[in-house]
Design an enzyme around this catalytic site. Sequence first.
Site, short mmCIF file in Angstrom:
data_model
loop_
_atom_site.label_atom_id
_atom_site.label_comp_id
_atom_site.label_asym_id
_atom_site.label_seq_id
_atom_site.Cartn_x
_atom_site.Cartn_y
_atom_site.Cartn_z
N CYS A 88 29.74 33.50 37.70
CA CYS A 88 30.61 34.44 36.98
C CYS A 88 29.69 35.36 36.19
O CYS A 88 28.74 34.89 35.56
CB CYS A 88 31.53 33.67 36.03
SG CYS A 88 32.46 34.71 34.90
N THR A 89 29.97 36.66 36.23
CA THR A 89 29.03 37.61 35.61
C THR A 89 29.05 37.57 34.08
O THR A 89 28.19 38.15 33.43
CB THR A 89 29.32 39.05 36.10
OG1 THR A 89 30.69 39.37 35.85
CG2 THR A 89 29.03 39.18 37.58
N HIS A 90 30.03 36.88 33.52
CA HIS A 90 30.02 36.68 32.06
C HIS A 90 28.97 35.63 31.65
O HIS A 90 28.47 35.66 30.53
CB HIS A 90 31.38 36.19 31.56
CG HIS A 90 32.44 37.24 31.46
ND1 HIS A 90 33.00 37.83 32.55
CD2 HIS A 90 33.04 37.81 30.37
CE1 HIS A 90 33.93 38.69 32.15
NE2 HIS A 90 33.97 38.70 30.83
N TYR A 135 40.47 37.26 34.93
CA TYR A 135 41.06 37.33 36.28
C TYR A 135 41.12 35.92 36.90
O TYR A 135 41.87 35.68 37.83
CB TYR A 135 40.18 38.19 37.21
CG TYR A 135 40.30 39.68 37.09
CD1 TYR A 135 40.98 40.30 36.04
CD2 TYR A 135 39.70 40.51 38.05
CE1 TYR A 135 41.05 41.69 35.95
CE2 TYR A 135 39.78 41.89 37.97
CZ TYR A 135 40.45 42.48 36.93
OH TYR A 135 40.52 43.85 36.86
N GLY A 136 40.26 35.04 36.40
CA GLY A 136 40.03 33.75 37.03
C GLY A 136 41.25 32.88 37.26
O GLY A 136 41.28 32.07 38.17
N CYS A 150 32.02 41.32 39.64
CA CYS A 150 32.89 40.19 39.27
C CYS A 150 33.01 39.27 40.48
O CYS A 150 33.46 39.71 41.55
CB CYS A 150 34.25 40.75 38.88
SG CYS A 150 35.51 39.51 38.53
N ASN A 151 32.57 38.02 40.31
CA ASN A 151 32.66 37.06 41.43
C ASN A 151 34.11 36.83 41.84
O ASN A 151 34.42 36.71 43.02
CB ASN A 151 32.06 35.72 41.01
CG ASN A 151 30.57 35.77 40.79
OD1 ASN A 151 29.80 35.40 41.65
ND2 ASN A 151 30.14 36.25 39.64
N THR A 152 34.99 36.77 40.86
CA THR A 152 36.40 36.48 41.14
C THR A 152 37.02 37.61 41.96
O THR A 152 37.75 37.36 42.94
CB THR A 152 37.17 36.30 39.81
OG1 THR A 152 36.42 35.42 38.97
CG2 THR A 152 38.55 35.73 40.05
N ASP A 206 34.45 45.22 36.32
CA ASP A 206 34.59 43.77 36.11
C ASP A 206 35.91 43.55 35.38
O ASP A 206 36.50 44.49 34.83
CB ASP A 206 33.41 43.23 35.27
CG ASP A 206 33.54 41.74 35.00
OD1 ASP A 206 33.98 41.00 35.90
OD2 ASP A 206 33.21 41.29 33.88
N SER A 207 36.33 42.30 35.34
CA SER A 207 37.53 41.95 34.58
C SER A 207 37.30 42.21 33.09
O SER A 207 38.26 42.23 32.32
CB SER A 207 37.86 40.48 34.79
OG SER A 207 36.81 39.69 34.29
N1 DGL Z 1 33.13 38.26 35.35
C1 DGL Z 1 34.16 37.65 36.13
C2 DGL Z 1 33.52 36.88 37.31
O1 DGL Z 1 32.39 37.15 37.66
C3 DGL Z 1 35.05 36.86 35.23
C4 DGL Z 1 36.33 36.47 35.86
C5 DGL Z 1 37.47 36.32 34.92
O2 DGL Z 1 37.87 37.32 34.32
O3 DGL Z 1 38.00 35.21 34.85
O4 DGL Z 1 34.14 36.05 37.94
#
Ligand code: DGL
Length: 273
Positions: free
Chosen positions: A197-199, A56-57, A87-89, A24-25
């Site tokens: 978003c996984t956060h 990453y977004g 990570c969705n992004t 993930d990011s």
């Molecule tokens: N956990 C990432 C997601 O699911 C966060 C993206 C980010 O770093 O902005 O999109």
Amino acid sequence: MKATLYEVAFYFCIMSTQPIGIFDSGIGGTSIFKEIHALLPYENTIYLADSHNAPYGNLSKEDIIRLSIKNTELLIKKNCKIIVVACNTATTNAIKTLRSQYNIPFIGIEPAIKPAALQTQTKAIGILATKGTLSSELFHKTTDLYSNGITVIEQVGEGIVKLIEEGKTFSDAMRTLLKIYLKPMVQANIDYLVLGCTHYPYLMPLLLELLPPHVKIIDSGEAVARQTKAILESHQLFNAKKSKPTNQFFTNGNVDVLKSILNEKFKVAYLDF
Ligand code: DGL
């Protein structure tokens, strides 16, 4: 040359003890790790938190692809048998490229629009995700497919990932941001909020406090774990050893923040990647 039955069995045994790679990011993908670990408790895992490059977004698609390739190469070097893009992004922007470049199975995560759109009674759903996810082609395709006759309130969660990465999940700043982001959704009478978003699953206590009680909150974590299990099954990659697994965590950011959201039994190490 024909392999003996013993050699074939030995090969699958070695293959199966290889770890599942997860990246993930940052620390958010641990919400996916937890689901995978609960469903597949004997699997070895390696988690990469690219916190140094989070979020990453707000990055360009090219940069998200470049970082996803970097994480993938490291997980392959660490001998992973499959890779979960937690990570969705990264999924919505890079998984197509990853699948075309590497010969290893990838499992991705996307906002759970479908179940929300199919079950909404108020015909209004909210989606909280990063700018990178909401502007991606993959997200638009899925939304177009399921949003017929439904109001979809999309909201960029600007600043949320940064605060979580700084260990400020339950801060006043977070509460203020969420109040602003949820207001238009509540005004539109949503009955489902999709966490894209996984956060964001780590925001659950705050979301429950700020949203009206009838709003259901959904994310894709469990579905990703089920899909991981299905892929291991179809590729005959289950760990044959039913013993205590090794679950390793590496971050190129703050070790303490990653430790704080994990059970103490898991080892976290700093790695420059
Ligand atoms: N956990 C990432 C997601 O699911 C966060 C993206 C980010 O770093 O902005 O999109």
